[in-house]
Scaffold this motif. Structure first.
Motif, PDB file in Angstrom:
ATOM      1  N   LEU A 109      67.583 -68.290  13.286  1.00  0.00           N
ATOM      2  CA  LEU A 109      67.972 -68.214  11.879  1.00  0.00           C
ATOM      3  C   LEU A 109      69.460 -68.538  11.723  1.00  0.00           C
ATOM      4  CD1 LEU A 109      67.253 -67.523   8.945  1.00  0.00           C
ATOM      5  CD2 LEU A 109      67.689 -65.122   9.494  1.00  0.00           C
ATOM      6  N   GLN A 110      70.274 -67.967  12.563  1.00  0.00           N
ATOM      7  CA  GLN A 110      71.715 -68.232  12.501  1.00  0.00           C
ATOM      8  C   GLN A 110      72.004 -69.708  12.761  1.00  0.00           C
ATOM      9  OE1 GLN A 110      74.074 -66.100  15.362  1.00  0.00           O
ATOM     10  NE2 GLN A 110      75.947 -66.368  14.179  1.00  0.00           N
ATOM     11  N   LEU A 111      71.312 -70.308  13.736  1.00  0.00           N
ATOM     12  CA  LEU A 111      71.492 -71.728  14.033  1.00  0.00           C
ATOM     13  C   LEU A 111      71.107 -72.590  12.827  1.00  0.00           C
ATOM     14  CD1 LEU A 111      72.127 -73.964  16.107  1.00  0.00           C
ATOM     15  CD2 LEU A 111      69.717 -73.835  16.786  1.00  0.00           C
ATOM     16  N   LEU A 112      69.975 -72.286  12.203  1.00  0.00           N
ATOM     17  CA  LEU A 112      69.540 -73.051  11.031  1.00  0.00           C
ATOM     18  C   LEU A 112      70.516 -72.907   9.874  1.00  0.00           C
ATOM     19  CD1 LEU A 112      65.699 -72.327  11.085  1.00  0.00           C
ATOM     20  CD2 LEU A 112      66.835 -74.502  11.584  1.00  0.00           C
ATOM     21  N   GLU A 113      71.002 -71.703   9.642  1.00  0.00           N
ATOM     22  CA  GLU A 113      71.968 -71.486   8.557  1.00  0.00           C
ATOM     23  C   GLU A 113      73.259 -72.245   8.826  1.00  0.00           C
ATOM     24  OE1 GLU A 113      72.120 -67.206   8.466  1.00  0.00           O
ATOM     25  OE2 GLU A 113      70.572 -67.102   6.906  1.00  0.00           O
ATOM     26  N   THR A 114      73.704 -72.258  10.083  1.00  0.00           N
ATOM     27  CA  THR A 114      74.924 -72.979  10.453  1.00  0.00           C
ATOM     28  C   THR A 114      74.739 -74.477  10.248  1.00  0.00           C
ATOM     29  OG1 THR A 114      75.475 -71.274  12.081  1.00  0.00           O
ATOM     30  CG2 THR A 114      76.564 -73.415  12.345  1.00  0.00           C
ATOM     31  N   GLN A 115      73.583 -74.995  10.667  1.00  0.00           N
ATOM     32  CA  GLN A 115      73.306 -76.418  10.489  1.00  0.00           C
ATOM     33  C   GLN A 115      73.226 -76.775   9.012  1.00  0.00           C
ATOM     34  OE1 GLN A 115      69.707 -76.930  12.726  1.00  0.00           O
ATOM     35  NE2 GLN A 115      70.784 -77.383  14.643  1.00  0.00           N
ATOM     36  N   LEU A 116      72.620 -75.939   8.229  1.00  0.00           N
ATOM     37  CA  LEU A 116      72.498 -76.188   6.799  1.00  0.00           C
ATOM     38  C   LEU A 116      73.864 -76.199   6.134  1.00  0.00           C
ATOM     39  CD1 LEU A 116      70.515 -76.636   4.481  1.00  0.00           C
ATOM     40  CD2 LEU A 116      70.414 -74.165   4.195  1.00  0.00           C
ATOM     41  N   ASP A 117      74.709 -75.252   6.514  1.00  0.00           N
ATOM     42  CA  ASP A 117      76.062 -75.200   5.949  1.00  0.00           C
ATOM     43  C   ASP A 117      76.866 -76.452   6.308  1.00  0.00           C
ATOM     44  OD1 ASP A 117      75.612 -72.758   4.767  1.00  0.00           O
ATOM     45  OD2 ASP A 117      76.617 -71.591   6.345  1.00  0.00           O
ATOM     46  N   SER A 118      76.726 -76.935   7.545  1.00  0.00           N
ATOM     47  CA  SER A 118      77.517 -78.098   7.961  1.00  0.00           C
ATOM     48  C   SER A 118      76.977 -79.401   7.385  1.00  0.00           C
ATOM     49  CB  SER A 118      77.571 -78.195   9.482  1.00  0.00           C
ATOM     50  OG  SER A 118      76.284 -78.485   9.999  1.00  0.00           O
ATOM     51  N   GLU A 119      75.710 -79.454   6.985  1.00  0.00           N
ATOM     52  CA  GLU A 119      75.119 -80.670   6.433  1.00  0.00           C
ATOM     53  C   GLU A 119      75.178 -80.725   4.915  1.00  0.00           C
ATOM     54  OE1 GLU A 119      71.168 -80.944   7.949  1.00  0.00           O
ATOM     55  OE2 GLU A 119      71.844 -81.186  10.019  1.00  0.00           O
ATOM     56  N   SER A 120      75.494 -79.646   4.267  1.00  0.00           N
ATOM     57  CA  SER A 120      75.504 -79.657   2.805  1.00  0.00           C
ATOM     58  C   SER A 120      76.677 -80.495   2.320  1.00  0.00           C
ATOM     59  CB  SER A 120      75.569 -78.241   2.238  1.00  0.00           C
ATOM     60  OG  SER A 120      76.778 -77.634   2.587  1.00  0.00           O
ATOM     61  N   PRO A 121      76.428 -81.365   1.312  1.00  0.00           N
ATOM     62  CA  PRO A 121      77.511 -82.226   0.804  1.00  0.00           C
ATOM     63  C   PRO A 121      78.603 -81.407   0.132  1.00  0.00           C
ATOM     64  CG  PRO A 121      75.550 -82.433  -0.576  1.00  0.00           C
ATOM     65  CD  PRO A 121      75.200 -81.530   0.568  1.00  0.00           C
ATOM     66  N   ARG A 122      79.791 -81.829   0.389  1.00  0.00           N
ATOM     67  CA  ARG A 122      80.923 -81.154  -0.250  1.00  0.00           C
ATOM     68  C   ARG A 122      81.091 -81.737  -1.646  1.00  0.00           C
ATOM     69  NH1 ARG A 122      82.802 -78.121   3.739  1.00  0.00           N
ATOM     70  NH2 ARG A 122      82.976 -78.965   5.824  1.00  0.00           N
ATOM     71  N   SER A 123      81.264 -80.876  -2.580  1.00  0.00           N
ATOM     72  CA  SER A 123      81.420 -81.384  -3.951  1.00  0.00           C
ATOM     73  C   SER A 123      82.858 -81.873  -4.132  1.00  0.00           C
ATOM     74  CB  SER A 123      81.089 -80.289  -4.967  1.00  0.00           C
ATOM     75  OG  SER A 123      81.850 -79.153  -4.722  1.00  0.00           O
ATOM     76  N   GLU A 124      82.942 -83.071  -4.693  1.00  0.00           N
ATOM     77  CA  GLU A 124      84.250 -83.664  -4.971  1.00  0.00           C
ATOM     78  C   GLU A 124      84.786 -83.107  -6.275  1.00  0.00           C
ATOM     79  OE1 GLU A 124      85.835 -85.961  -3.058  1.00  0.00           O
ATOM     80  OE2 GLU A 124      84.226 -85.734  -1.562  1.00  0.00           O
ATOM     81  N   PRO A 125      86.091 -82.908  -6.363  1.00  0.00           N
ATOM     82  CA  PRO A 125      86.651 -82.423  -7.617  1.00  0.00           C
ATOM     83  C   PRO A 125      86.429 -83.447  -8.737  1.00  0.00           C
ATOM     84  CG  PRO A 125      88.358 -82.604  -5.919  1.00  0.00           C
ATOM     85  CD  PRO A 125      87.083 -83.075  -5.333  1.00  0.00           C
ATOM     86  N   GLN A 126      85.986 -82.982  -9.861  1.00  0.00           N
ATOM     87  CA  GLN A 126      85.750 -83.843 -11.015  1.00  0.00           C
ATOM     88  C   GLN A 126      87.066 -84.045 -11.773  1.00  0.00           C
ATOM     89  OE1 GLN A 126      82.819 -85.258 -11.697  1.00  0.00           O
ATOM     90  NE2 GLN A 126      81.939 -84.308  -9.874  1.00  0.00           N
TER      91      GLN A 126
END
Length: 128
Positions: A109-126
């Motif tokens: 679970l921790q590995l999946l959460e870490t992978q999900l956090d690192s793959e989520s797109p960073r939102s660019e400032p509007q």
């Protein structure tokens, strides 16, 4: 005591009482018309069976130590302590296995959460 009253007294179903009998754990007396009639000794025996089941014993295991169910004798029944010790060791093994499985699930679970956090797109400032 009637089966209905015995079941109510013990906090179990009439079906469970019949199961104890069919498993060879009890021999209940009968009235002249063939109805089951539970004596005080039968109730104590059924309560012991219920308690063994509640602590994890199967009816087969209880059958192997059926001498522990009777009112006869004032000391411990033959083999009862050994059977209970075996059951405790079995429970301890199961607990250790479950702890290992739990730790493995937590790691995944921790590995999946870490992978999900690192793959989520960073939102660019509007722009404002």
């Amino acid at each position: 005591m009637t089966p209905k009253d015995a079941a109510l007294h013990l906090g179990i179903s009439q079906r469970m009482l019949r199961h104890y009998e069919s498993a060879g754990l009890m021999a209940v007396g009968r009235t002249l018309n063939g109805y089951r009639q539970y004596s005080p000794s039968d109730l104590r025996r059924a309560a012991r069976i219920r308690d063994f089941i509640a602590t994890g014993f199967s009816t087969r295991e209880i059958y192997a130590m059926r001498a522990c169910l009777s009112d006869d004798g004032s000391g411990p029944c033959e083999g009862g302590i050994a059977k209970m010790t075996e059951k405790l060791e079995s429970i301890d093994r199961l607990m250790a296995e479950l702890q290992e499985r739990r730790a493995a699930v937590l790691d995944r679970l921790q590995l999946l959460e870490t992978q999900l956090d690192s793959e989520s797109p960073r939102s660019e400032p509007q722009p404002a």
